[in-house]
Enzyme design. Structure first.
Site, PDB file in Angstrom:
ATOM      1  CG  ASP A  33      -2.070   0.974   1.106  1.00  0.00           C
ATOM      2  OD1 ASP A  33      -3.219   0.517   1.010  1.00  0.00           O
ATOM      3  OD2 ASP A  33      -1.806   2.196   1.083  1.00  0.00           O
ATOM      4  CG  ASN A  91     -12.783  -0.857   3.354  1.00  0.00           C
ATOM      5  OD1 ASN A  91     -13.273  -1.288   4.400  1.00  0.00           O
ATOM      6  ND2 ASN A  91     -11.614  -0.243   3.312  1.00  0.00           N
ATOM      7  CD  GLU A  99      -9.569   6.321   0.395  1.00  0.00           C
ATOM      8  OE1 GLU A  99      -8.489   6.187  -0.219  1.00  0.00           O
ATOM      9  OE2 GLU A  99      -9.645   6.769   1.547  1.00  0.00           O
ATOM     10  CB  VAL A 100      -9.107   1.942  -5.091  1.00  0.00           C
ATOM     11  CG1 VAL A 100      -8.726   1.464  -6.490  1.00  0.00           C
ATOM     12  CG2 VAL A 100      -8.120   2.993  -4.595  1.00  0.00           C
ATOM     13  CG  HIS A 104      -8.529  -2.798  -2.584  1.00  0.00           C
ATOM     14  ND1 HIS A 104      -9.453  -2.131  -3.347  1.00  0.00           N
ATOM     15  CD2 HIS A 104      -8.460  -2.126  -1.403  1.00  0.00           C
ATOM     16  CE1 HIS A 104      -9.927  -1.103  -2.682  1.00  0.00           C
ATOM     17  NE2 HIS A 104      -9.342  -1.074  -1.474  1.00  0.00           N
ATOM     18  CG  HIS A 106      -6.917  -2.874   2.979  1.00  0.00           C
ATOM     19  ND1 HIS A 106      -6.194  -1.711   2.806  1.00  0.00           N
ATOM     20  CD2 HIS A 106      -8.128  -2.648   2.409  1.00  0.00           C
ATOM     21  CE1 HIS A 106      -6.948  -0.821   2.168  1.00  0.00           C
ATOM     22  NE2 HIS A 106      -8.127  -1.368   1.918  1.00  0.00           N
TER      23      HIS A 106
HETATM   24  P1  5GP Z   1      -9.919   1.453   0.220  1.00  0.00           P
HETATM   25  O1  5GP Z   1     -10.290   2.615   1.087  1.00  0.00           O
HETATM   26  O2  5GP Z   1     -10.476   1.582  -1.187  1.00  0.00           O
HETATM   27  O3  5GP Z   1     -10.263   0.134   0.857  1.00  0.00           O
HETATM   28  O4  5GP Z   1      -8.343   1.448   0.142  1.00  0.00           O
HETATM   29  C1  5GP Z   1      -7.614   1.930  -0.947  1.00  0.00           C
HETATM   30  C2  5GP Z   1      -6.140   1.794  -0.598  1.00  0.00           C
HETATM   31  O5  5GP Z   1      -5.395   1.986  -1.787  1.00  0.00           O
HETATM   32  C3  5GP Z   1      -5.646   2.810   0.424  1.00  0.00           C
HETATM   33  O6  5GP Z   1      -5.087   2.115   1.539  1.00  0.00           O
HETATM   34  C4  5GP Z   1      -4.601   3.611  -0.345  1.00  0.00           C
HETATM   35  O7  5GP Z   1      -3.492   3.987   0.449  1.00  0.00           O
HETATM   36  C5  5GP Z   1      -4.207   2.671  -1.456  1.00  0.00           C
HETATM   37  N1  5GP Z   1      -3.762   3.325  -2.683  1.00  0.00           N
HETATM   38  C6  5GP Z   1      -4.379   4.354  -3.331  1.00  0.00           C
HETATM   39  N2  5GP Z   1      -3.688   4.701  -4.437  1.00  0.00           N
HETATM   40  C7  5GP Z   1      -2.614   3.863  -4.492  1.00  0.00           C
HETATM   41  C8  5GP Z   1      -1.530   3.729  -5.422  1.00  0.00           C
HETATM   42  O8  5GP Z   1      -1.404   4.436  -6.420  1.00  0.00           O
HETATM   43  N3  5GP Z   1      -0.618   2.762  -5.154  1.00  0.00           N
HETATM   44  C9  5GP Z   1      -0.719   1.934  -4.056  1.00  0.00           C
HETATM   45  N4  5GP Z   1       0.229   1.019  -3.897  1.00  0.00           N
HETATM   46  N5  5GP Z   1      -1.731   2.042  -3.157  1.00  0.00           N
HETATM   47  C10 5GP Z   1      -2.665   2.992  -3.385  1.00  0.00           C
END
Ligand code: 5GP
Length: 121
Positions: A33, A91, A99-100, A104, A106
């Site tokens: 991450d 999530n 967010e993404v 994924h 974690h």
């Molecule tokens: P979410 O809130 O969607 O579960 O988590 C998204 C995760 O993606 C976050 O922990 C964030 O730090 C990570 N993330 C966002 N953009 C990038 C990126 O460009 N590269 C990497 N390696 N992680 C990312």
């Protein structure tokens, strides 16, 4: 929800932006991450276009599911946290603050992670 091919993890899968890779298999990719929340914070994603676990659980093949789950375990062993312990989270959607919009998991470990969930006050 329709899959957005311009999300950041789709770009990583296409090699358009770099990642710090931990493991790559036929159907999955694991990388660190960019903003780690604990000592070891790795993201494990399917290579296929799935928005979240809701989408993946409905549409993915058994081969993709097996590959992703095996990759989670393999990454933990590679990082040496299988004995000390780790936490896997994914999530989905608004309430989980995803967010993404590419599935994924974690994988967090390498230290005491505290209570499982702390709701905002
Ligand atoms: P979410 O809130 O969607 O579960 O988590 C998204 C995760 O993606 C976050 O922990 C964030 O730090 C990570 N993330 C966002 N953009 C990038 C990126 O460009 N590269 C990497 N390696 N992680 C990312």
């Amino acid at each position: 929800m329709t899959y957005d091919p311009n999300n950041v993890f789709a770009k990583i899968l296409r090699g358009e932006i770099p990642c710090n890779k931990v493991l790559e298999t036929e159907h999955s990719l694991a990388f660190h991450d960019i903003n780690p929340l604990c000592r070891h914070h790795v993201l494990v994603i399917p290579k296929g276009s799935y928005v979240s676990l809701d989408d993946f659980s409905a549409r993915s093949s058994e081969a993709e599911i097996v590959d992703l789950i095996r990759s989670l375990g393999e990454v933990a062993r590679m990082l040496g946290v299988d004995a000390s312990g780790y936490r896997i989270m994914s999530n989905h959607g608004h309430d989980a603050r995803q967010e993404v919009p590419h599935l994924h998991f974690h994988g967090c470990g390498g230290e005491d992670l505290g209570p499982m969930l702390r709701l905002p006050k």
